[in-house]
Design a protein around this motif. Structure first.
Motif, PDB file in Angstrom:
ATOM      1  N   ASP A   1      -5.466  -0.540  -2.256  1.00 41.87           N
ATOM      2  CA  ASP A   1      -5.001  -0.372  -1.196  1.00 41.87           C
ATOM      3  C   ASP A   1      -3.758   1.171  -0.671  1.00 41.87           C
ATOM      4  OD1 ASP A   1      -7.310  -1.861   0.601  1.00 41.87           O
ATOM      5  OD2 ASP A   1      -6.813  -3.182   0.300  1.00 41.87           O
TER       6      ASP A   1
ATOM      7  N   ALA B   1     -14.402  -0.020  -0.817  1.00 41.79           N
ATOM      8  CA  ALA B   1     -14.381  -1.189  -1.850  1.00 41.79           C
ATOM      9  C   ALA B   1     -15.669  -1.886  -2.299  1.00 41.79           C
ATOM     10  CB  ALA B   1     -13.404  -2.209  -0.810  1.00 41.79           C
TER      11      ALA B   1
ATOM     12  N   PRO C   1       0.786  -1.043  -0.470  1.00 45.89           N
ATOM     13  CA  PRO C   1       0.272   0.016   0.023  1.00 45.89           C
ATOM     14  C   PRO C   1       0.751   1.266   0.283  1.00 45.89           C
ATOM     15  CG  PRO C   1      -0.826  -1.360   1.856  1.00 45.89           C
ATOM     16  CD  PRO C   1       0.124  -2.081   0.764  1.00 45.89           C
TER      17      PRO C   1
ATOM     18  N   ASN D   1     -10.570  -1.209  -5.593  1.00 46.29           N
ATOM     19  CA  ASN D   1     -10.335  -1.431  -4.162  1.00 46.29           C
ATOM     20  C   ASN D   1      -8.549  -1.575  -3.928  1.00 46.29           C
ATOM     21  OD1 ASN D   1     -12.609  -3.506  -3.886  1.00 46.29           O
ATOM     22  ND2 ASN D   1     -12.370  -3.844  -6.124  1.00 46.29           N
TER      23      ASN D   1
ATOM     24  N   TRP E   1     -16.749  -3.336   6.915  1.00 38.47           N
ATOM     25  CA  TRP E   1     -15.373  -3.464   6.407  1.00 38.47           C
ATOM     26  C   TRP E   1     -16.160  -4.955   6.119  1.00 38.47           C
ATOM     27  CZ3 TRP E   1     -12.043  -7.693   6.499  1.00 38.47           C
ATOM     28  CH2 TRP E   1     -11.135  -8.085   5.514  1.00 38.47           C
TER      29      TRP E   1
ATOM     30  N   ARG F   1     -10.966   6.174  -4.797  1.00 37.95           N
ATOM     31  CA  ARG F   1     -11.705   4.872  -4.124  1.00 37.95           C
ATOM     32  C   ARG F   1     -12.768   4.886  -4.502  1.00 37.95           C
ATOM     33  NH1 ARG F   1      -8.092   1.432  -0.425  1.00 37.95           N
ATOM     34  NH2 ARG F   1     -10.045  -0.176  -0.644  1.00 37.95           N
TER      35      ARG F   1
ATOM     36  N   GLY G   1      -3.304   0.380   4.027  1.00 40.38           N
ATOM     37  CA  GLY G   1      -4.045   1.747   2.764  1.00 40.38           C
ATOM     38  C   GLY G   1      -4.615   1.827   3.510  1.00 40.38           C
TER      39      GLY G   1
ATOM     40  N   ARG H   1      -3.924  -5.583   5.517  1.00 44.62           N
ATOM     41  CA  ARG H   1      -3.808  -4.660   3.964  1.00 44.62           C
ATOM     42  C   ARG H   1      -4.743  -3.451   3.835  1.00 44.62           C
ATOM     43  NH1 ARG H   1      -0.676  -5.108  -0.818  1.00 44.62           N
ATOM     44  NH2 ARG H   1      -1.765  -4.038  -2.424  1.00 44.62           N
ATOM     45  N   PHE H   2      -6.005  -3.626   4.032  1.00 48.34           N
ATOM     46  CA  PHE H   2      -7.127  -2.883   3.730  1.00 48.34           C
ATOM     47  C   PHE H   2      -6.514  -1.684   5.236  1.00 48.34           C
ATOM     48  CE2 PHE H   2     -10.931  -1.258   5.635  1.00 48.34           C
ATOM     49  CZ  PHE H   2     -11.568  -0.046   4.569  1.00 48.34           C
TER      50      PHE H   2
END
Length: 395
Positions: free
Chosen positions: A91, A126, A61, A89, A192, A98, A224, A220-221
């Motif tokens: 990140d 997302a 990210p 999507n 989420w 986005r 990001g 990972r989200f």
């Protein structure tokens, strides 16, 4: 010996429950959605900007954020309209980009399950239509918020059921919306639904495969968000979502991990999570999750109850919550406490009392301890729960 006997009994019960449901749940066994966003092959082949674009699967990210920071407004717009499913999507990509990318992707989506997600004004950070679908939505102004929270739900949630109206505050959107309302100005909350959740109660729910896949996506989200200059979030994890959070904890950037209605976090105690985040746990006296054996053996079960004092989590009062999906209900002590955590008002409380070990082989809690003692909170709630909320916050 007594503890060993109880463990054997609990394991037998867990095995019988899973075996008893496997017949009808096996047809609904889920395949975790992993890998890069849809459209990644076309993104990788794109040379419109000359240099190779960051790989959606391998680039961090931070690398994604640095890439977009070096683009002109026209170059960002080109990628947005050419690859909305990737940009939406990705990140580390700018938040505002986005939102716009997912709006385009949803406008082009002809699946009726997702039609309501395309309504004007929604902040979809997302969206992946593949399989049962995944989605994340923002409540509040994420760019200007001082404090950010992420709500991670449990079983039977996906993009296709995300907008269902019957679940109210027990569904991901309702949890996030009520938390944001209660926490008040200066906060933002993200619902989420970014992993493949179990369907029903069976093998998927009793094992950690889907949670392990979800843990990487959650970590990972969150990475990001911080790569885009947003605050490190507090993460609220419900039911099977707490298994996801437990497996992600050692790599998850979070100020707080709050688990509610948890079957276990796949760790014996807070130390086993290997996190610097404060860990909180809530379980109301009427939650059926209390009947799920807290064992972990041969891949079945998720381990210690996080509300067990020996686990070491800070306890969130939840006497006024009702059932497995009632923790975010307006007026509950649990929602008031969650809002304080989301605002950053909850004190850095003393570490929870852990029972002193008794003689070798003895149980830390007597066999005769009544069942309600494991979930009961004091009649007098701590000041940080009962204190008035700031002006503009809901009661």
């Amino acid at each position: 010996m007594r503890r060993y006997a109880r463990t054997v009994v609990a394991l037998a019960l867990a095995t019988s429950v899973v075996a008893g449901t496997a017949g009808w749940v096996s047809g609904d066994a889920q395949q975790a959605l992993t890998g890069p966003p849809p459209g990644s092959a076309q993104w990788r082949a794109d040379r419109a900007l000359g240099d190779r674009l960051p790989d959606p699967e391998r680039a961090t990210p931070g690398e994604v954020s640095a890439f977009f920071a070096g683009l002109t407004a026209d170059e960002r717009q080109l990628l947005l309209v050419t690859h909305p499913s990737v940009v939406g999507n990705l990140d580390g990509a700018p938040l505002e980009l986005r939102y716009r990318a997912n709006s385009l992707a949803l406008a082009a989506e002809d699946d009726p399950r997702y039609r309501s997600l395309a309504a004007p004004g929604r902040r979809i950070i997302a969206f992946d239509p593949r399989g049962r679908g995944q989605v994340a939505e923002v409540f509040g102004d994420l760019r200007t918020a001082d404090r950010v929270s992420v709500v991670v739900p449990g079983s039977d949630n996906d993009a296709g059921t995300y907008d269902r109206k019957v679940a109210g505050h027990g569904a991901p959107k309702g949890m996030a919306r009520t938390l944001h309302t209660a926490a008040g100005p200066g906060t933002a909350v993200i619902a989420w639904v970014g992993y493949t959740t179990p369907v029903g109660v069976g093998i998927d729910a009793a094992t950690g495969g889907l949670a392990e896949a979800g843990a990487g996506r959650l970590a990972r989200f969150a990475e990001g968000l911080t790569a885009d200059g947003l605050p490190v979030p507090a993460v609220f994890c419900h039911s099977y979502g707490s298994v996801v959070c437990g497996l992600a904890a050692h790599r998850l950037s979070a100020t707080d991990l709050v688990v509610l209605g948890s079957p276990g976090m796949r760790a014996d105690d807070v130390g086993g999570l290997r996190t610097s985040a404060r860990v909180w746990a809530a379980k109301d006296p009427t939650d059926w999750i209390d009947d799920v054996p807290n064992v972990r053996f041969a891949g079945l079960g998720h381990g210690t109850d996080p509300t067990d004092p020996a686990f070491g989590a800070r306890r969130v009062p939840a006497d006024k919550a009702r059932g497995h999906a009632g923790y975010f209900a307006p007026g509950t002590d649990s929602l008031r406490a969650f809002a304080a955590i989301a605002r950053g008002d909850a004190p850095d409380a003393e570490e929870p009392d852990v029972p002193e070990p008794g003689p070798a082989g003895a149980d830390p809690v007597p066999d005769t301890l009544p069942a309600w003692a494991a979930t009961r909170v004091p009649d007098t709630l701590p000041a940080w729960v009962t204190a008035p909320a700031p002006e503009g916050a809901a009661r």
